[in-house]
Write an enzyme that holds these catalytic residues in place. Structure first.
Site, mmCIF file in Angstrom:
data_model
loop_
_atom_site.group_PDB
_atom_site.id
_atom_site.type_symbol
_atom_site.label_atom_id
_atom_site.label_comp_id
_atom_site.label_asym_id
_atom_site.label_seq_id
_atom_site.Cartn_x
_atom_site.Cartn_y
_atom_site.Cartn_z
ATOM 1 C CB THR A 1 34.208 27.886 56.072
ATOM 2 O OG1 THR A 1 34.645 27.168 57.235
ATOM 3 C CG2 THR A 1 35.377 28.042 55.096
ATOM 4 C CE LYS B 1 39.640 19.839 50.465
ATOM 5 N NZ LYS B 1 38.809 20.504 49.421
ATOM 6 C CE1 TYR C 1 38.866 19.052 53.846
ATOM 7 C CE2 TYR C 1 40.874 19.669 55.013
ATOM 8 C CZ TYR C 1 39.795 20.009 54.219
ATOM 9 O OH TYR C 1 39.652 21.304 53.789
#
Length: 260
Positions: A201, A170, A166
């Site tokens: 989220t 990013k 991840y």
């Protein structure tokens, strides 16, 4: 750039940060293409809005991404703003109880988050150039004729244990922000990146309330999870503020993530 009557293409626009951005853009008078794998929920205002259209989109696919761009041009006549909010966030250690990090999950994370963002950007730019400046901006040579907003994460800077894939994806988005902005300046297209912290989220909202509160308490101020509407407000400010370009903006309440 004025949002009224502009055309937004928002990946991941059916939920979370993307949905909040789509709704804010519509409320400001924009027309919106929602590019996602799933349609907005039936009870979402996005599902029935006259100025919103959904197109099933796999951001990692050239053909699928091109259909999303073509939908914006064919349905609304132009493309002004691309917001890349689609993404996945797996957690896997380099070497864990089940052995080495799976190579396919690492590659898939880069494909969706990094390659997908670049794929959408490279295909949106020609449409923005062909669209030209809006009628209101034609006389202003300093006005943008396109804005691209990518979504990174504080993990790009403070990646935690289990976030190698991840954080790498990013971090790549952060790294391509400035060179993309420099290249596209000649076409009056601005490129910026938002690096959100811990936000409300769908994934986080599925956690127990006490866990959400515990995570929020780690934020210096305000000590809570970020709200999707705050991400959407940042997108709106980026679009409207012509002097913002080539920048990565941390939207995180001042948090610096711990190792775990």
């Amino acid at each position: 750039m004025k949002i009224q009557d502009s055309v937004f293409l928002i990946t991941g626009g059916s939920s979370g940060l993307g949905a909040a951005t789509a709704l804010a853009a519509l409320q400001a008078g924009a027309r919106v293409v929602i590019a996602d794998l799933r349609e907005p929920p039936a009870d979402s205002p996005l599902a029935s809005h006259a100025n919103a259209v959904f197109v099933s989109t796999d951001v990692g696919s050239a053909e699928s991404a091109q259909r999303a761009v073509d939908t914006a041009v064919n349905r609304f006549g132009r493309l002004d703003v691309l917001v890349n909010a689609a993404g996945i966030g797996p957690a896997e250690k380099i070497h864990g109880k089940n052995g080495p990090h799976r190579l396919d999950s690492f590659a898939r994370t880069l494909e969706v988050n990094l390659t997908g963002s670049f794929n959408m950007m490279r295909l949106a730019v020609p449409a923005m150039i062909e669209s030209g400046p809006s009628t209101d901006d034609q006389a202003d040579q300093s006005a943008s004729q396109g804005v691209i907003v990518n979504t990174a994460s504080v993990a790009a800077f403070d990646g935690q244990i289990g976030q190698c894939a991840y954080a790498a994806s990013k971090g790549g988005i952060v790294a391509m922000t400035l060179p993309a902005a420099r290249e596209l300046a000649r076409d009056r297209i601005r490129v910026l990146t938002i690096a959100p912290g811990i936000f409300e989220t769908p994934m986080l909202k599925g956690l127990p309330q006490e866990v959400q509160e515990s995570l929020g308490a780690t934020v210096p101020h305000p000590a809570r999870l970020g709200r999707p509407s705050e991400y959407a407000a940042m997108v709106r400010h980026i679009v409207e503020n012509e002097y913002l370009n080539g920048e990565v903006i941390r939207l995180d309440g001042g948090i610096r993530m711990t190792p775990r």
